[in-house]
Design a protein around this motif. Structure first.
Motif, PDB file in Angstrom:
ATOM      1  N   PHE A   1       8.886   4.515  13.785  1.00 25.94           N
ATOM      2  CA  PHE A   1       9.717   4.117  12.640  1.00 25.94           C
ATOM      3  C   PHE A   1       9.183   4.710  11.335  1.00 25.94           C
ATOM      4  O   PHE A   1       9.956   5.128  10.466  1.00 25.94           O
ATOM      5  CB  PHE A   1       9.780   2.592  12.547  1.00 25.94           C
ATOM      6  CG  PHE A   1      10.610   1.952  13.619  1.00 25.94           C
ATOM      7  CD1 PHE A   1      11.849   2.489  13.973  1.00 25.94           C
ATOM      8  CD2 PHE A   1      10.177   0.817  14.282  1.00 25.94           C
ATOM      9  CE1 PHE A   1      12.628   1.899  14.961  1.00 25.94           C
ATOM     10  CE2 PHE A   1      10.940   0.220  15.272  1.00 25.94           C
ATOM     11  CZ  PHE A   1      12.169   0.768  15.615  1.00 25.94           C
TER      12      PHE A   1
ATOM     13  N   CYS B   1       5.933   2.084  18.595  1.00 31.69           N
ATOM     14  CA  CYS B   1       7.212   1.841  17.907  1.00 31.69           C
ATOM     15  C   CYS B   1       7.036   1.890  16.394  1.00 31.69           C
ATOM     16  O   CYS B   1       7.863   2.486  15.676  1.00 31.69           O
ATOM     17  CB  CYS B   1       7.778   0.484  18.327  1.00 31.69           C
ATOM     18  SG  CYS B   1       8.191   0.353  20.088  1.00 31.69           S
ATOM     19  N   ILE B   2       5.981   1.283  15.893  1.00 30.38           N
ATOM     20  CA  ILE B   2       5.754   1.275  14.444  1.00 30.38           C
ATOM     21  C   ILE B   2       5.533   2.694  13.927  1.00 30.38           C
ATOM     22  O   ILE B   2       6.085   3.088  12.893  1.00 30.38           O
ATOM     23  CB  ILE B   2       4.560   0.360  14.102  1.00 30.38           C
ATOM     24  CG1 ILE B   2       4.909  -1.093  14.430  1.00 30.38           C
ATOM     25  CG2 ILE B   2       4.171   0.510  12.638  1.00 30.38           C
ATOM     26  CD1 ILE B   2       3.753  -2.057  14.249  1.00 30.38           C
TER      27      ILE B   2
ATOM     28  N   PHE C   1      10.145   8.336  11.324  1.00 28.75           N
ATOM     29  CA  PHE C   1      11.589   8.503  11.139  1.00 28.75           C
ATOM     30  C   PHE C   1      11.982   8.278   9.681  1.00 28.75           C
ATOM     31  O   PHE C   1      12.851   8.981   9.143  1.00 28.75           O
ATOM     32  CB  PHE C   1      12.344   7.535  12.052  1.00 28.75           C
ATOM     33  CG  PHE C   1      13.839   7.658  11.964  1.00 28.75           C
ATOM     34  CD1 PHE C   1      14.501   8.713  12.568  1.00 28.75           C
ATOM     35  CD2 PHE C   1      14.583   6.724  11.257  1.00 28.75           C
ATOM     36  CE1 PHE C   1      15.884   8.833  12.473  1.00 28.75           C
ATOM     37  CE2 PHE C   1      15.962   6.827  11.165  1.00 28.75           C
ATOM     38  CZ  PHE C   1      16.608   7.890  11.776  1.00 28.75           C
ATOM     39  N   ALA C   2      11.359   7.289   9.042  1.00 21.03           N
ATOM     40  CA  ALA C   2      11.639   7.015   7.630  1.00 21.03           C
ATOM     41  C   ALA C   2      10.976   8.029   6.711  1.00 21.03           C
ATOM     42  O   ALA C   2      11.145   7.953   5.495  1.00 21.03           O
ATOM     43  CB  ALA C   2      11.175   5.607   7.271  1.00 21.03           C
TER      44      ALA C   2
ATOM     45  N   ILE D   1      15.577   7.126  18.741  1.00 20.67           N
ATOM     46  CA  ILE D   1      15.547   5.862  18.008  1.00 20.67           C
ATOM     47  C   ILE D   1      16.094   4.721  18.861  1.00 20.67           C
ATOM     48  O   ILE D   1      15.628   3.577  18.764  1.00 20.67           O
ATOM     49  CB  ILE D   1      16.325   5.999  16.687  1.00 20.67           C
ATOM     50  CG1 ILE D   1      15.564   6.923  15.743  1.00 20.67           C
ATOM     51  CG2 ILE D   1      16.530   4.657  16.035  1.00 20.67           C
ATOM     52  CD1 ILE D   1      14.174   6.450  15.382  1.00 20.67           C
TER      53      ILE D   1
ATOM     54  N   SER E   1      13.852   1.560  19.548  1.00 22.64           N
ATOM     55  CA  SER E   1      14.379   0.276  19.084  1.00 22.64           C
ATOM     56  C   SER E   1      14.453  -0.732  20.226  1.00 22.64           C
ATOM     57  O   SER E   1      14.127  -1.918  20.041  1.00 22.64           O
ATOM     58  CB  SER E   1      15.760   0.468  18.459  1.00 22.64           C
ATOM     59  OG  SER E   1      15.695   1.342  17.347  1.00 22.64           O
TER      60      SER E   1
END
Length: 581
Positions: A482, A478-479, A485-486, A420, A424
């Protein structure tokens, strides 16, 4: 035969009078108990005299084969408890029609149709080998080929992996070819830019401060993309070397130093590329908003920024290699484990049990919170159980066959903080770049550039194209990271292949085409060649037309001259009979 040596109710008569199986001693009467009423007592042995005179004894009952008794008595071999009857048996077959149940699911086909090995849920069926046809499931993934074909270590369901298969490190042939193409193009394109920049080094040193900084940054960007090309060509070579047998090399490859090095190299290359683009954007902002002060831009300032970029990239790549928290497990070949990845708790329990058998053992490593480090387990097994020693550890770059970093993680996975952090950094860098170029665009509309030279404008245009293409390559990654990860969506399959094999390589291939003149020159040469061919075709057409006109005019003049000649000249002489005289 006495009662002491007979096994009661085992389905096989052992007493001469069948009293160990018949006569109410068992809950279920066997079919052969019918013999008890028709046997003839002859010298303490029961014998049934068949129609053909064959003496049928208790030894012939439920032995798996038909005796020579004729006519055949059906209950001689029927309903024999403790035996497995082969499917599709023929009463005239000379083969065994039943086997002791102890031989069922033992990995060897005793029945002709193999029915004794059909329904064995606790065993793994070998893919092609017959002896044995199956092995216990606990024998799978223990690094010992119990099946002759080794399928217990490489079962067919591994072919459903989203990236690799049993035979190939990269399962889809299109992606294998794609990696080769991207590797060659990245090496050639970036190598050309590096060589060209070194060749023009003396000339570039005399350029303006901003131009010098831009060329220096472009050179470092080419170096980072060249390193990505090195990573890709190494992956392509290893994929070719392991072709046809990758499954048997997987554990050694993913826990080896080569995979860890290439994984770190990919992180260094990708992070350096992203961060250098950020420095380029800063220089661009400085030159647009402070055009006069940017003329005095110090080269050493840009050099320090580049050194920080490379240092941070190396730290992000090396840190996971030495972080014990990102180790998923160990490659531990042993009959005590049936997993390709042995977690630390299982390894610790195994070590604790081994300690009981080690005389005068005193633990010389410090335990923290009741747990043991991998180094402690490795040292203990090397000394006290060398046949069960750890061959390698599955680290941060061991999650896939191509050894890239774990971009798609969840909070429950090892090393998610590092992943992450990397994602990030990349995301916020490109958000900064997008906002910076939005500010530059507004500034350009308010104050059109008047003093910029054509060369400076071209350089800034190239940098803008660089940032744009990298933005559209990295921001989707990156999107997706994320979102995964969520746990909004699971993107750990096809998306991972697209990122590892398509987006990251193509970014390194496009950069040299955009910031070098290779693409522009190619387009110009193509356009010039097309125009030249058109002009040549037009000239050739004109020459042919003029030649045709000349030939037509020459033909017209010859006809006119022939019309003006006397008629006698054109008369054809006629040969007569007197012409010989």
């Amino acid at each position: 035969m006495t009662i002491k040596t007979a096994n009661l109710c085992d389905g096989k008569p052992e007493r001469y009078d069948l009293s160990d199986e018949c006569g109410g001693v068992c809950s279920t009467e066997q079919a052969f108990c019918k013999f008890q009423n028709i046997f003839l007592n002859q010298s303490d042995s029961l014998v049934y005299r068949c129609g053909n005179g064959y003496p049928l004894t208790t030894q012939d009952i439920c032995d798996g084969t038909w005796s020579k008794c004729q006519p055949r008595v059906e209950h001689e071999e029927s309903q024999c408890d403790g035996r497995h009857f082969c499917g599709g048996r023929n009463i005239n077959s000379s083969r065994l029609i039943s086997y002791d149940k102890a031989l069922v699911c033992d990995g060897y086909r005793d029945c002709a149709d193999g029915s004794d090995e059909w329904y064995c849920p606790q065993r793994f069926n070998c893919t092609s080998s017959i002896k044995p046809s199956s092995v216990p499931r606990t024998f799978t993934f223990d690094d010992f080929n119990d099946c002759v074909d080794g399928s217990d270590e490489c079962p067919p369901y591994l072919d459903w992996n989203w990236l690799s298969s049993r035979n190939e490190m990269i399962s889809v042939i299109f992606f294998r070819v794609w990696v080769w193409i991207m590797a060659v193009m990245a090496l050639l394109g970036n190598g050309y830019v590096i060589a060209k920049t070194c060749q023009r080094a003396k000339k570039l040193l005399k350029a303006s401060a901003v131009a010098k900084a831009n060329h220096f940054l472009v050179f470092n960007l080419a170096v980072s993309d060249f390193l990505m090309g090195v990573y890709l060509i190494c992956i392509a070579i290893y994929s070719a070397v392991f072709s046809g047998r990758y499954c048997y090399e997987d554990e050694k490859w993913r826990t080896g130093s080569s995979c860890q090095f290439l994984g770190g190299l990919s992180v260094v290359a990708s992070e350096a590329s992203v961060l250098i683009l950020a420095v380029m954007t800063c220089v661009r902002l400085y030159s647009v908003f402070m055009p006069f002060r940017s003329r005095n831009l110090k080269f050493w300032t840009v050099s320090i920024c580049v050194m920080i970029v490379w240092g941070l990239s190396v730290c992000l790549a090396v840190l996971p290699m030495y972080a014990l928290t990102v180790i998923d497990g160990a490659w531990l070949p042993s009959k005590f484990f049936n997993s390709t990845i042995v977690p630390i708790k299982s390894a610790q329990n195994f070590m604790d049990r081994m300690e009981v058998y080690v005389l005068n053992y005193s633990e010389n490593a410090t335990r923290s919170n009741g747990t043991v480090q991998w180094s402690t387990i490795q040292t203990f097994l090397n000394v006290h159980s060398p046949k069960n020693r750890i061959m390698g550890l599955y680290g941060y770059y061991s999650s896939s066959s191509v050894c890239i970093s774990r971009l798609f993680v969840t909070p429950l996975q090892q090393g998610w903080r590092i992943s992450i952090t990397i994602v990030s950094i990349n995301f916020f860098v490109f958000v900064f770049i997008a906002l910076a170029y939005l500010a530059i665009y507004k500034r350009a509309k308010q104050q059109p550039r008047k003093n910029d030279t054509d060369r400076s404008v071209k350089m800034q245009s190239k940098i803008f194209r660089l940032v744009t293409t990298d933005f559209f390559c990295w921001v989707p990654i990156c999107i997706m990271a994320f979102i995964h990860f969520a746990q909004v969506a699971n993107l750990d399959g096809t998306a991972y292949v697209i990122v590892a094999v398509v987006l990251m390589p193509i970014n390194s291939v496009l950069n040299p085409l955009l910031y070098s003149n290779a693409l522009d020159n190619l387009l110009k040469e193509t356009l010039l060649a097309w125009r030249a061919s058109r002009q040549k075709a037009a000239l050739l057409q004109g020459e042919m037309f003029q030649r045709f006109k000349l030939q037509e005019s020459a033909g017209t003049s010859d006809k006119a001259e022939s019309d003006n000649q006397p008629e006698s000249i054109h008369a054809t002489p006629v040969r007569t009979a007197d012409s010989k005289l």
